[in-house]
Design an enzyme around this catalytic site. Structure first.
Site, PDB file in Angstrom:
ATOM      1  N   PHE A  10      42.958  67.402  22.605  1.00  0.00           N
ATOM      2  CA  PHE A  10      41.833  67.975  23.362  1.00  0.00           C
ATOM      3  C   PHE A  10      42.306  68.498  24.735  1.00  0.00           C
ATOM      4  O   PHE A  10      42.342  69.713  24.983  1.00  0.00           O
ATOM      5  CB  PHE A  10      40.748  66.900  23.471  1.00  0.00           C
ATOM      6  CG  PHE A  10      39.729  67.103  24.539  1.00  0.00           C
ATOM      7  CD1 PHE A  10      39.130  68.342  24.735  1.00  0.00           C
ATOM      8  CD2 PHE A  10      39.342  66.038  25.362  1.00  0.00           C
ATOM      9  CE1 PHE A  10      38.180  68.519  25.734  1.00  0.00           C
ATOM     10  CE2 PHE A  10      38.398  66.214  26.351  1.00  0.00           C
ATOM     11  CZ  PHE A  10      37.826  67.458  26.550  1.00  0.00           C
ATOM     12  N   SER A 119      44.218  57.016  33.712  1.00  0.00           N
ATOM     13  CA  SER A 119      42.772  56.929  33.476  1.00  0.00           C
ATOM     14  C   SER A 119      42.081  56.028  34.497  1.00  0.00           C
ATOM     15  O   SER A 119      42.686  55.079  35.023  1.00  0.00           O
ATOM     16  CB  SER A 119      42.561  56.341  32.079  1.00  0.00           C
ATOM     17  OG  SER A 119      41.237  55.910  31.910  1.00  0.00           O
ATOM     18  N   TYR A 144      43.758  49.511  26.407  1.00  0.00           N
ATOM     19  CA  TYR A 144      44.066  50.897  26.766  1.00  0.00           C
ATOM     20  C   TYR A 144      44.374  50.989  28.258  1.00  0.00           C
ATOM     21  O   TYR A 144      45.379  51.577  28.668  1.00  0.00           O
ATOM     22  CB  TYR A 144      42.855  51.753  26.389  1.00  0.00           C
ATOM     23  CG  TYR A 144      42.850  53.177  26.908  1.00  0.00           C
ATOM     24  CD1 TYR A 144      43.466  54.193  26.190  1.00  0.00           C
ATOM     25  CD2 TYR A 144      42.195  53.514  28.096  1.00  0.00           C
ATOM     26  CE1 TYR A 144      43.445  55.506  26.655  1.00  0.00           C
ATOM     27  CE2 TYR A 144      42.162  54.813  28.558  1.00  0.00           C
ATOM     28  CZ  TYR A 144      42.789  55.807  27.839  1.00  0.00           C
ATOM     29  OH  TYR A 144      42.756  57.103  28.303  1.00  0.00           O
ATOM     30  N   LYS A 148      47.878  52.030  30.309  1.00  0.00           N
ATOM     31  CA  LYS A 148      47.969  53.105  31.315  1.00  0.00           C
ATOM     32  C   LYS A 148      48.619  52.588  32.591  1.00  0.00           C
ATOM     33  O   LYS A 148      49.466  53.263  33.175  1.00  0.00           O
ATOM     34  CB  LYS A 148      46.572  53.669  31.621  1.00  0.00           C
ATOM     35  CG  LYS A 148      45.989  54.503  30.498  1.00  0.00           C
ATOM     36  CD  LYS A 148      46.783  55.761  30.236  1.00  0.00           C
ATOM     37  CE  LYS A 148      46.151  56.648  29.181  1.00  0.00           C
ATOM     38  NZ  LYS A 148      47.048  57.733  28.735  1.00  0.00           N
TER      39      LYS A 148
END
Ligand code: NAD
Length: 313
Positions: A10, A119, A144, A148
């Site tokens: 994306f 993020s 997640y 990061k």
């Protein structure tokens, strides 16, 4: 030559478009796990875009992809925070280990610059809102987010130890055409399955910062142009937030459907590891002269419209 890992994804495909538009040569390294051919097919026949189909967990292909590269934009990762709760080594492998493989291949091949897609998830449930880059200690609550912050630490270690140059971007929630996951994507698919009701995970009060993919890519390239060495760290967002219940309303408005009932599953978070509120402080970015073209609500509305066209209702 710019290497974009996750360049068929994306955000990665929007970054590839922006690099090509400004005249750069681009190599995409992607395993097409969530990336799509259709996101990059418009570059077919363009000699300045190469596609390497391969997995970042394979150090050999990562090393081969570095040849002739001046800068790496490392965007490949598992995009689904929820997956980390089911298969608990997903983010360790697709996040931390893949970042290590990229950095080590850079070192071996003499590539000095890395731009990294981090993020807001690294802040976890921050006590300070809006949350500036200087906030700490950061306490991620998702696997997640952990991957990061581990990747960020590996990058600063490579900068400190091997003289690399690192650009760390802590993204807000990024939305836009070609989105393949996230709340707007989920809502459209739910409405497609049942146009009479929309199930919202949590109580709808979850509130996050959103930024369009277009602005995200613009801001990444903007901050990269600001410095030549060491490492830099920026929150990339628009400086406001939008609630999940407001997103539900916007998606329904853009769908044109009438009489849709919104049903909340309840609880303050959508799933384990979901942070109910993120609000990024983007003063540092705005102070450099960057101006977003759309704030959160507009970015959400434009994305809803684009994804309804892409997915169909
Ligand atoms: P995405 O899933 O569309 O893109 C990830 C790309 O990486 C895909 O093309 C996928 O095929 C590829 N990929 C995954 N694992 C790979 C592997 N082992 N080897 C090679 N390729 C692999 O997701 P996205 O939303 O475009 O996210 C891009 C980056 O931005 C990710 O690092 C993500 O964590 C980060 N990010 C995204 C958001 C967001 O809101 N979308 C927010 C914060 C950070």
């Amino acid at each position: 030559m710019h290497l974009v890992t996750g360049g068929a994804g994306f955000i990665g495909s929007h970054l590839v478009d922006a690099l090509v538009e400004r005249g750069d040569e681009v190599r995409i390294l992607d395993n097409f796990s969530s990336g799509r051919e259709s996101f990059i097919s418009h570059h077919e026949g363009n000699d300045s875009v190469q596609v390497f189909r391969g997995d970042l967990l394979d150090p050999l292909i990562v090393s081969e992809s570095m040849i002739g590269v001046e800068m790496v934009h490392h965007l490949a990762a598992n995009p689904d925070i929820r997956l980390g709760t089911e298969i608990t080594d997903t983010d360790l492998k697709q996040g931390t280990i893949c970042t290590y493989n990229v950095l080590e291949a850079m070192r071996v091949n003499g590539v000095k610059k890395i731009s990294f897609a981090s993020s807001s998830a690294i802040y976890g449930e921050a006590e300070l809102m809006p949350t500036p880059e200087s906030y700490g200690p950061v306490v991620p609550i998702s696997l997640y987010g952990a991957s990061k912050i581990a990747s960020e630490a590996l990058i600063t270690a490579w900068v400190g130890t091997f003289g690399a140059c690192g650009y760390i971007h802590r993204f807000a929630n990024i939305v836009g055409p070609r989105g393949t996951h996230g709340v707007i994507f989920d809502f459209i698919h739910k409405l497609k399955r049942d146009p009479t009701k929309l199930e919202v995970l949590g109580d709808g009060n979850q509130e996050k910062s959103y930024m369009s993919a277009h602005d995200c890519v613009r801001s990444m390239l903007h901050v990269i142009d600001l410095s030549e060495d060491g490492w830099s760290l920026f929150n990339l967002g628009t400086g406001d937030t939008c609630s999940v219940s407001r997103i539900a309303e916007i998606v329904i408005e853009e769908s044109g459907l009438k009489g849709v009932g919104i049903e909340y599953t309840g609880g303050k978070r959508g799933w384990a590891g979901d942070v109910p509120k993120t609000y990024l402080d983007v003063e540092k970015l705005l102070d450099t002269g960057f101006v977003p073209t759309s704030m959160s609500e507009l970015a959400i509305r434009e994305t809803a419209s684009a994804l309804i066209d892409e997915i169909g209702l």
